[in-house]
Design a protein around this motif. Structure first.
Motif, mmCIF file in Angstrom:
data_model
loop_
_atom_site.group_PDB
_atom_site.id
_atom_site.type_symbol
_atom_site.label_atom_id
_atom_site.label_comp_id
_atom_site.label_asym_id
_atom_site.label_seq_id
_atom_site.Cartn_x
_atom_site.Cartn_y
_atom_site.Cartn_z
ATOM 1 N N SER A 85 0.844 -1.191 0.000
ATOM 2 C CA SER A 85 0.000 0.000 0.000
ATOM 3 C C SER A 85 0.883 1.245 0.000
ATOM 4 C CB SER A 85 -0.904 -0.005 1.243
ATOM 5 O OG SER A 85 -1.690 1.153 1.290
ATOM 6 N N GLY A 89 -1.688 5.031 -3.874
ATOM 7 C CA GLY A 89 -2.488 3.897 -4.311
ATOM 8 C C GLY A 89 -1.884 2.578 -3.895
ATOM 9 N N SER A 103 -4.224 6.012 -7.685
ATOM 10 C CA SER A 103 -5.680 6.123 -7.572
ATOM 11 C C SER A 103 -6.175 7.422 -8.202
ATOM 12 C CB SER A 103 -6.111 6.045 -6.107
ATOM 13 O OG SER A 103 -5.609 7.146 -5.383
ATOM 14 N N ASN A 104 -7.449 7.431 -8.571
ATOM 15 C CA ASN A 104 -8.009 8.555 -9.326
ATOM 16 C C ASN A 104 -7.827 9.902 -8.642
ATOM 17 O OD1 ASN A 104 -9.050 7.267 -11.696
ATOM 18 N ND2 ASN A 104 -10.639 6.323 -10.430
ATOM 19 N N LYS A 105 -7.865 9.926 -7.309
ATOM 20 C CA LYS A 105 -7.758 11.215 -6.627
ATOM 21 C C LYS A 105 -6.341 11.777 -6.621
ATOM 22 C CE LYS A 105 -7.443 9.224 -1.941
ATOM 23 N NZ LYS A 105 -8.052 9.232 -0.587
ATOM 24 N N THR A 107 -4.181 11.169 -9.503
ATOM 25 C CA THR A 107 -3.633 11.106 -10.857
ATOM 26 C C THR A 107 -3.185 12.463 -11.383
ATOM 27 O OG1 THR A 107 -5.884 11.261 -11.753
ATOM 28 C CG2 THR A 107 -4.922 9.048 -11.544
ATOM 29 N N GLU A 148 -9.940 2.240 -11.947
ATOM 30 C CA GLU A 148 -9.461 2.502 -10.584
ATOM 31 C C GLU A 148 -8.393 3.580 -10.526
ATOM 32 O OE1 GLU A 148 -8.609 -1.059 -8.197
ATOM 33 O OE2 GLU A 148 -9.509 -2.233 -9.805
ATOM 34 N N GLY A 149 -7.829 3.930 -11.676
ATOM 35 C CA GLY A 149 -6.768 4.934 -11.724
ATOM 36 C C GLY A 149 -5.751 4.577 -12.788
#
Length: 323
Positions: A85, A89, A103-105, A107, A148-149
């Motif tokens: 982890s 992401g 992760s998308n937040k 990118t 998911e990203g």
């Protein structure tokens, strides 16, 4: 191998070859010899526990996990041996590949960066320099835009392992000589960046892979935070942020000294309590403005601290840390 030797084993390769087909008959022979039902030595139960644990790790490391990522109407399947982890992401580590899922937040840190591929670290440099640098540069092969990203596929050598997991295996710090060769390689990586006119902004244990057998270090993750010297950064991870000067935290400008501060901060974390004074003092010292000046200082520190260079063997391999 006698019981005393077995009880001192910590790594799989202390007992077994890395090839599972060769390890299996050795495992059977050792169990026949030292199983408590066969061996009268009171240490036999403890010895067989060590044999079973290390052989079990070796077997498990050869069983890959699978994961699917959706890319619109199609899917991307990856195979990996361990997952980590990360702030941005997840990281999925295989034998020859490493996959990073941003992760998308998060990118935007990637999409706003100039370092979207490994070409950023290689362009405009002579092939002779690049040939030497291949050992530590990221090797990007594919980038997928998944639901998911961003999924980034990179390559590594089989023997390269995440430094963070190796530190966990050794309890947080390394033998001072092992730490020293890692510091040496990182200072070389800083010199390369200075020549190239870039700042890595990612030289922390969660982004570095080492090859214990070859004594090499690779920047495997976080390279998308790199920036040109004097330009604005798109972001950094928490551990890098903690190493930034107050000025850099304020204006967000990439500076070479950030990489050097990260290397010394890492050195302070991984050096053990019995580190020679000269080496410890170096890790605590104020950074020079140039990586090449730091490398010159470090070469003297090695002599003062250890009396010279000497190859030290680190036996840890992927099975030891994959579980």
């Amino acid at each position: 191998m006698d019981i005393s030797e077995i009880l001192n084993c910590k790594c799989c390769t202390d007992i077994f070859p890395e090839d599972i087909s060769l390890a299996q008959p050795l495992y059977m022979a050792l169990m026949l010899k030292y199983h408590p039902d066969k061996c009268s030595d009171p240490r036999a139960p403890e010895a067989t526990a060590v044999i079973n644990e290390l052989y079990g790790k070796l077997k498990k490391a050869h069983v890959a996990q699978e994961k699917l990522f959706r890319c619109g109407s199609r899917a991307v399947e990856i195979k990996y041996l361990m997952e980590l982890s990360q702030e941005y992401g997840m990281e999925y580590i295989g034998e020859r590949n490493v996959y990073f899922l941003i992760s998308n937040k998060f990118t935007d840190c990637f999409t706003n960066s100039e370092a979207k591929s490994d070409l950023f670290f290689r362009e405009y440099l002579p092939q002779q320099i690049l040939a030497q640098a291949e050992v530590f540069l990221p090797l990007v092969t594919h980038i997928f835009n998944t639901d998911e990203g961003l999924l980034i596929e990179t390559c590594k050598r089989t023997g390269e392992l995440p430094l963070s997991r190796i530190l966990d295996f050794y309890g947080g710090s390394l033998d001072s000589r092992h730490a020293a060769w890692i510091i040496s390689r990182l200072l070389g990586i800083c010199c390369y960046a200075e020549t190239r006119g870039i700042v890595w902004n990612c030289l922390t244990e969660e982004n570095l892979f080492i090859d214990p057998a070859e004594h090499t270090v690779r920047v495997c993750g976080g390279w998308w935070f790199a920036a040109r010297e004097g330009s604005r950064m798109t972001g950094v991870q928490s551990r890098v942020y903690d190493s930034l000067s107050s000025l850099t935290k304020t204006d967000g400008i990439a500076r070479h000294i950030t990489d050097l501060e990260c290397v010394k901060a890492l050195a302070r974390r991984i050096l053990p309590d019995d580190t020679p004074d000269a080496v410890r003092d170096y890790a605590e010292s104020i950074c020079s403005s140039s990586a090449f000046e730091e490398m010159e200082k470090w070469e003297k520190v090695i002599i003062d601290g250890f009396g010279g260079r000497r190859f030290t063997q680190m036996n840890v391999r992927l099975p030891d840390i994959a579980g």
